[in-house]
Design a protein around this motif. Structure first.
Motif, short mmCIF file in Angstrom:
data_model
loop_
_atom_site.label_atom_id
_atom_site.label_comp_id
_atom_site.label_asym_id
_atom_site.label_seq_id
_atom_site.Cartn_x
_atom_site.Cartn_y
_atom_site.Cartn_z
N VAL A 1 59.21 45.28 52.00
CA VAL A 1 58.28 45.55 50.90
C VAL A 1 56.84 45.35 51.38
CG1 VAL A 1 59.84 44.99 49.00
CG2 VAL A 1 58.54 43.17 50.09
N CYS A 2 55.89 46.01 50.71
CA CYS A 2 54.50 45.86 51.12
C CYS A 2 53.56 46.22 49.98
CB CYS A 2 54.18 46.75 52.32
SG CYS A 2 54.29 48.49 51.91
N ALA A 3 52.31 45.79 50.11
CA ALA A 3 51.27 46.14 49.14
C ALA A 3 49.91 45.91 49.79
CB ALA A 3 51.39 45.28 47.88
N PHE A 4 48.89 46.64 49.31
CA PHE A 4 47.52 46.40 49.77
C PHE A 4 46.99 45.14 49.09
CE2 PHE A 4 47.60 50.98 50.73
CZ PHE A 4 46.94 51.00 51.95
N THR A 5 46.28 44.31 49.84
CA THR A 5 45.64 43.13 49.24
C THR A 5 44.19 43.49 48.93
OG1 THR A 5 44.82 42.24 51.32
CG2 THR A 5 47.07 41.62 50.70
N PRO A 6 43.48 42.64 48.16
CA PRO A 6 42.06 42.93 47.88
C PRO A 6 41.19 42.89 49.14
CG PRO A 6 42.92 41.28 46.34
CD PRO A 6 43.95 41.46 47.41
N THR A 7 41.67 42.22 50.20
CA THR A 7 40.90 42.19 51.45
C THR A 7 40.99 43.57 52.11
OG1 THR A 7 41.78 39.96 51.68
CG2 THR A 7 40.52 40.82 53.54
N PRO A 8 39.85 44.17 52.48
CA PRO A 8 39.87 45.51 53.07
C PRO A 8 40.77 45.58 54.31
CG PRO A 8 37.61 44.88 52.57
CD PRO A 8 38.47 43.68 52.30
N GLY B 1 45.00 40.51 42.18
CA GLY B 1 45.40 40.57 43.59
C GLY B 1 45.27 39.27 44.35
N THR B 2 44.94 38.17 43.68
CA THR B 2 44.75 36.91 44.42
C THR B 2 46.07 36.21 44.72
OG1 THR B 2 44.44 35.76 42.32
CG2 THR B 2 42.45 36.45 43.50
N TYR B 3 47.11 36.53 43.96
CA TYR B 3 48.42 35.96 44.28
C TYR B 3 49.48 37.00 44.02
CZ TYR B 3 48.83 35.12 39.19
OH TYR B 3 48.88 35.26 37.83
N CYS B 4 50.67 36.76 44.55
CA CYS B 4 51.76 37.71 44.36
C CYS B 4 53.06 36.96 44.16
CB CYS B 4 51.87 38.66 45.54
SG CYS B 4 52.40 37.82 47.04
N VAL B 5 54.03 37.63 43.56
CA VAL B 5 55.34 37.02 43.39
C VAL B 5 56.33 37.81 44.25
CG1 VAL B 5 55.94 38.38 41.34
CG2 VAL B 5 57.06 36.19 41.71
N THR B 6 57.22 37.08 44.92
CA THR B 6 58.26 37.72 45.72
C THR B 6 59.62 37.26 45.21
OG1 THR B 6 58.22 35.91 47.32
CG2 THR B 6 56.90 37.86 47.84
N SER B 7 60.61 38.13 45.34
CA SER B 7 61.98 37.72 45.00
C SER B 7 62.82 37.90 46.25
CB SER B 7 62.52 38.59 43.87
OG SER B 7 62.58 39.94 44.29
N SER B 8 63.95 37.21 46.29
CA SER B 8 64.76 37.26 47.50
C SER B 8 66.23 37.07 47.20
CB SER B 8 64.28 36.19 48.49
OG SER B 8 65.22 35.99 49.51
N LYS B 9 67.05 37.51 48.14
CA LYS B 9 68.50 37.30 48.05
C LYS B 9 68.85 35.82 48.21
CE LYS B 9 70.33 41.56 47.81
NZ LYS B 9 70.47 41.98 46.41
N ASP B 10 67.88 35.00 48.60
CA ASP B 10 68.16 33.55 48.73
C ASP B 10 68.15 32.85 47.36
OD1 ASP B 10 65.53 33.22 47.98
OD2 ASP B 10 64.87 32.24 49.81
N LYS B 11 68.16 33.65 46.29
CA LYS B 11 68.26 33.18 44.91
C LYS B 11 66.98 32.56 44.36
CE LYS B 11 73.20 32.40 45.44
NZ LYS B 11 74.36 31.58 45.19
N SER B 12 65.87 32.74 45.07
CA SER B 12 64.63 32.16 44.56
C SER B 12 63.53 33.22 44.50
CB SER B 12 64.17 31.01 45.45
OG SER B 12 63.70 31.51 46.68
#
Length: 334
Positions: free
Chosen positions: A153-160, A203-214
């Motif tokens: 997965v990926c996304a652009f951050t506010p940093t150029p 864009g200052t924080y992000c949430v990730t999900s995972s198969k590790d149940k968290s």
């Protein structure tokens, strides 16, 4: 909170996305089709047909003018949202697993799968918004191969020129797209594959999900883990509710590893966790299979979930959701 059931796919959902205004909801699935719906009443507006394989990912620009999609037919396509016309097709050696627009709509980042001797590659394309949009450049502006574990997965951050990526090993990293170098990483962000990554509004924080149940909230500059939400089931998606202190988590035991068929047993519920206190505050049942993707309306008035069962369920929040006091008697100024 009665859900609106959207039946427009014959196979499991892979990703759903609201546009910037939140009036449209885009959904893609393993049946090769992308649908667009009115989010307020669940009416289908149209379909985007042309892909010849599972459509893994979609994103729409801030003006709802262009949409991009990536699929298992090894193509990235640019569509005109209003007409359903495919404007341009980029072809690759392997499947496109993730796409994302930059905030200013000028670029698109895409991840292609590691397969058949081809490495996992990350490419950034410039999007020419002049004219009718058919005049795109075939070659990427930047392209690099992330070292180590493949990116999912990926996304652009506010940093150029900086993108944030999640990897198969559970690593979360920051890459400079110009040089392709890894600026920062957290090898132990998760213990298993990162299944989703969604940025907060600013864009200052992000949430990730995972198969590790968290699911975890990370600072997008430092990659520091700020919050952790530990559930008892593998997670496929996590989203941030704007305006309220909640994160929404969705997942479920894979159908093949479920022995019982009770809804509760399969844990096919959307879980609401308090973003700050790291406590589960509620669940919404409904899907007859694992939840693959969750999206929240940009204004925070409703959310949608797409499942392995081929349905998209749109839930408009009741007044009680907005009247609830998530901090007790404390009044938090936004």
């Amino acid at each position: 909170m009665r859900p609106i059931l959207l039946q427009g796919h014959e196979r499991s959902l892979t990703q759903i996305k609201f546009n910037a205004e939140g009036d449209l909801l885009f959904s893609c699935s393993k049946d090769h089709i992308i649908n667009v719906w009115f989010s307020h009443n669940g009416e289908r507006l149209g379909t985007y047909e042309g892909h010849n394989g599972t459509v893994w990912t979609v994103d729409v620009d801030s003006e709802s003018r262009f949409m991009v999609s990536g699929a298992a037919d090894n193509t990235l396509r640019l569509w005109e949202v209003a007409t359903g016309k495919c404007l341009y097709t980029w072809e690759f050696p392997t499947a496109v697993k993730r796409v994302a627009f930059k905030d200013d709509d000028s670029q698109v980042v895409c991840i292609t799968e590691q397969r058949m001797g081809h490495q996992c590659a990350i490419r950034v394309f410039d999007i020419d918004r002049e004219g009718d949009g058919t005049n795109q450049s075939e070659t990427p502006r930047y392209m690099f191969y992330p070292i180590g574990s493949k990116a999912t997965v990926c996304a652009f951050t506010p940093t150029p020129n900086v993108i944030i990526t999640g990897h198969e090993s559970g690593k979360v990293a920051l890459f400079n797209v110009k040089s392709g170098e890894e600026i920062n990483n957290n090898e132990r962000a998760h213990g298993d594959v990162v299944t989703d990554l969604q940025l907060s509004k600013d864009g200052t924080y992000c949430v990730t999900s995972s198969k590790d149940k968290s699911a975890r909230i990370h600072d997008t500059k430092t990659l520091m883990v700020i919050k952790t939400y530990t559930t008892e089931t593998p997670l496929n998606s996590a989203a941030i509710a704007p305006g309220r202190p909640y994160v929404l988590l969705g997942g479920g035991q894979e159908a093949m590893s479920v022995t019982t068929t009770s809804l509760r047993q399969g844990k096919f519920e959307t879980r609401f966790w308090h973003k700050v206190f790291e406590e589960e505050v509620g669940r919404v049942k409904g899907h007859f299979g694992p939840i693959n993707t969750i999206a929240v309306h940009p204004a925070g008035t409703c959310y949608a979930s797409g499942g392995e069962d081929g349905f998209v369920r749109v839930h408009h929040f009741d007044d009680s959701y907005f009247k609830a006091k998530p901090y007790g008697d404390l009044d938090i100024a936004d």
